[in-house]
Design an enzyme around this catalytic site. Structure first.
Site, PDB file in Angstrom:
ATOM      1  N   TYR A 224      15.129   2.749 -10.400  1.00  0.00           N
ATOM      2  CA  TYR A 224      14.060   3.751 -10.357  1.00  0.00           C
ATOM      3  C   TYR A 224      14.224   4.797 -11.454  1.00  0.00           C
ATOM      4  CZ  TYR A 224      11.436   2.882  -6.026  1.00  0.00           C
ATOM      5  OH  TYR A 224      10.599   2.375  -5.075  1.00  0.00           O
TER       6      TYR A 224
ATOM      7  N   LYS B 245      23.243  -7.315  -3.817  1.00  0.00           N
ATOM      8  CA  LYS B 245      22.927  -8.610  -4.432  1.00  0.00           C
ATOM      9  C   LYS B 245      24.109  -8.930  -5.348  1.00  0.00           C
ATOM     10  CE  LYS B 245      20.194 -12.148  -5.119  1.00  0.00           C
ATOM     11  NZ  LYS B 245      19.911 -13.149  -4.057  1.00  0.00           N
TER      12      LYS B 245
ATOM     13  N   ASP C 191      18.415 -10.678   0.251  1.00  0.00           N
ATOM     14  CA  ASP C 191      17.458 -11.693   0.726  1.00  0.00           C
ATOM     15  C   ASP C 191      17.749 -12.071   2.175  1.00  0.00           C
ATOM     16  OD1 ASP C 191      19.826 -12.794  -0.218  1.00  0.00           O
ATOM     17  OD2 ASP C 191      18.880 -14.542  -1.154  1.00  0.00           O
TER      18      ASP C 191
ATOM     19  N   ASP D 218      13.690   0.705  -0.692  1.00  0.00           N
ATOM     20  CA  ASP D 218      12.241   0.880  -0.687  1.00  0.00           C
ATOM     21  C   ASP D 218      11.593  -0.275   0.058  1.00  0.00           C
ATOM     22  OD1 ASP D 218       9.657   1.902  -1.439  1.00  0.00           O
ATOM     23  OD2 ASP D 218       9.575   0.353  -2.990  1.00  0.00           O
TER      24      ASP D 218
ATOM     25  N   ASP E 225      10.196  -0.477   4.411  1.00  0.00           N
ATOM     26  CA  ASP E 225       8.828  -0.817   4.838  1.00  0.00           C
ATOM     27  C   ASP E 225       8.857  -1.974   5.831  1.00  0.00           C
ATOM     28  OD1 ASP E 225       7.611   1.116   3.263  1.00  0.00           O
ATOM     29  OD2 ASP E 225       6.117  -0.258   2.423  1.00  0.00           O
TER      30      ASP E 225
HETATM   31  C1  IPM Z   1       8.474   5.447  -0.814  1.00  0.00           C
HETATM   32  C2  IPM Z   1       7.341   5.191  -1.755  1.00  0.00           C
HETATM   33  C3  IPM Z   1       7.703   5.747  -3.124  1.00  0.00           C
HETATM   34  C4  IPM Z   1       8.915   4.972  -3.609  1.00  0.00           C
HETATM   35  C5  IPM Z   1       6.572   5.730  -4.165  1.00  0.00           C
HETATM   36  C6  IPM Z   1       5.356   6.477  -3.663  1.00  0.00           C
HETATM   37  C7  IPM Z   1       7.017   6.296  -5.484  1.00  0.00           C
HETATM   38  O1  IPM Z   1       7.031   3.840  -1.786  1.00  0.00           O
HETATM   39  O2  IPM Z   1       8.807   6.628  -0.585  1.00  0.00           O
HETATM   40  O3  IPM Z   1       9.027   4.490  -0.275  1.00  0.00           O
HETATM   41  O4  IPM Z   1       8.789   3.886  -4.199  1.00  0.00           O
HETATM   42  O5  IPM Z   1      10.030   5.453  -3.394  1.00  0.00           O
HETATM   43 MG    MG Z   2       8.118   2.653  -0.378  1.00  0.00          MG
END
Ligand code: IPM
Ligand code: MG
Length: 372
Positions: free
Chosen positions: A135, A199, A231, A255, A259
């Protein structure tokens, strides 16, 4: 105490209004100051993270953040896009430790796309390193390739990198969190577990990550450490999520996995997060984004932001009882059958953003909630 309120874009302003209502209902002594961030700040000041907003964030004791982003900004140069606001805050404030709990509320077990038995009682914590990795790694950019498969053609590149102190400090955070969870569980012989996701089979950066985490682990003999390739971790999260306790990983993998973990619980609209610096000063935000498709309609779920405010009270403002009150109020509202669209199911009562916020306030102030 001062709380910086940064609502942002899309549903950010709607959900933040509810969280502020809930904070005010607690009748604690604090001051709030609101500032623009993301696309809203770009529209007003020409930059997604104006100096004044950054200064407020720096001076505040804690930051409550809504969400940023809208498709209409996708054509801007990268440094001007709304996402740069949250990335800039993380970087400038040194918010390296991101806590993303994935908790499946008993009342929402059926909202998950997984079988109820797999997710009932789920309570895992993803700790994502937030200021390093691909990042932020330099160099990055576009250029004409001098080697590789197609020399002489246009290419783009980013740099994945971690320094030893960066991995050490996030490893300490993870082991301490696991220790605390084990102690708080009331189980005798509770052995907190940390799963470090890497990884190492392919990437130098993550072989290093694994080596450093293993070294740090020597100071935590009471915590169990396991290593897992990313993975496989993605697979295990949907196969047997309850086998995890604390997961620690880098910025990029975190990240993605956070999710995935969020969806196990039925809706990302329920999940708060905390991003802390080395002194536990933090930025608190819902795990979901700005959802421009439903913005302005009054249908967004404010609970993730309200629960983020609770995390803020606990971690940065030293108000654990107030945090408990907010969390209990959210559970009471769910038990009463109130649901926004994202968590609605047959037999529950569909409510909008404001009605959900009002119900949480009512639960805090002791008024009764109308049953479904
Ligand atoms: C998160 C989001 C952010 C990230 C974006 C909005 C930059 O997806 O907080 O997970 O990738 O960290
Ligand atoms: Mg995110």
């Amino acid at each position: 105490m001062k709380i910086a309120i940064l609502p942002g874009d899309g549903i950010g302003t709607e959900i933040m209004a509810e969280a502020v209502k809930v904070l005010n209902a607690l009748e604690l002594r604090f001051e709030t100051e609101t500032a623009l961030v993301g696309g809203a700040a770009y529209d007003a000041h020409g930059h997604p993270l104006p100096e004044s907003t950054l200064a407020l964030a720096r001076s505040a004791d804690a930051i409550l953040f809504g969400a940023v982003g809208d498709w209409k900004y996708d054509k801007l140069d990268r440094p001007l896009r709304p996402e740069q606001a949250i990335l800039g805050l993380r970087k400038h404030l040194g918010l390296f430790a991101n806590f993303r709990p994935a908790i499946c509320y008993e009342q929402l077990t059926h909202a998950s796309s997984l079988k109820p038995a797999l997710v009932a009682g789920l309570d895992i914590l993803i700790i994502r390193e937030l200021t390093g990795d691909i990042y932020f790694g330099q160099p990055r950019g576009r250029r004409t390739a001098v080697d590789g498969h197609f020399p002489g053609t246009e290419e783009a590149f980013d740099t994945m990198r971690y320094s030893k102190p960066e991995v050490e400090r996030i490893a300490h955070v993870a082991f301490q969190a696991a220790r605390k969870r084990a102690a708080g569980s009331g189980r005798s012989n509770a052995r907190g577990k940390v799963t470090s996701v890497d990884k190492a089979n392919v990437l130098e950066t993550f072989q290093f990550w694994k080596d450093v985490v293993t070294e740090v682990h020597a100071s935590y003999p009471d915590v169990q450490l396991e290593h897992m390739y990313v993975d496989n971790a993605a697979m295990q999260l949907v196969k047997a999520p309850k086998a995890f306790d604390v997961v620690v990983t880098g910025n990029m993998f975190g990240d993605i996995l956070s999710d995935e973990a969020a969806m196990l619980t039925g809706s990302i609209g329920m999940l708060p997060s905390a991003s802390l610096d080395k002194n536990n000063k933090g930025l608190y935000e819902p795990s979901h984004g700005s959802a421009p498709d439903i913005a302005g309609k009054g249908v967004a779920n404010p609970l993730a932001t309200i629960l983020s405010a609770a995390m803020m009270l606990r971690f940065s403002l030293d108000q654990p009882e107030a945090a408990d009150r907010v969390e209990s109020a959210v559970k009471a509202v769910l038990s009463a059958g109130l649901r926004t669209g994202d968590i609605w199911s047959e037999g529950t009562r569909l409510v909008g953003t404001r009605e959900m916020g009002d119900a949480v306030v009512a639960a805090i102030t002791g008024k009764t909630i109308t049953k479904s």
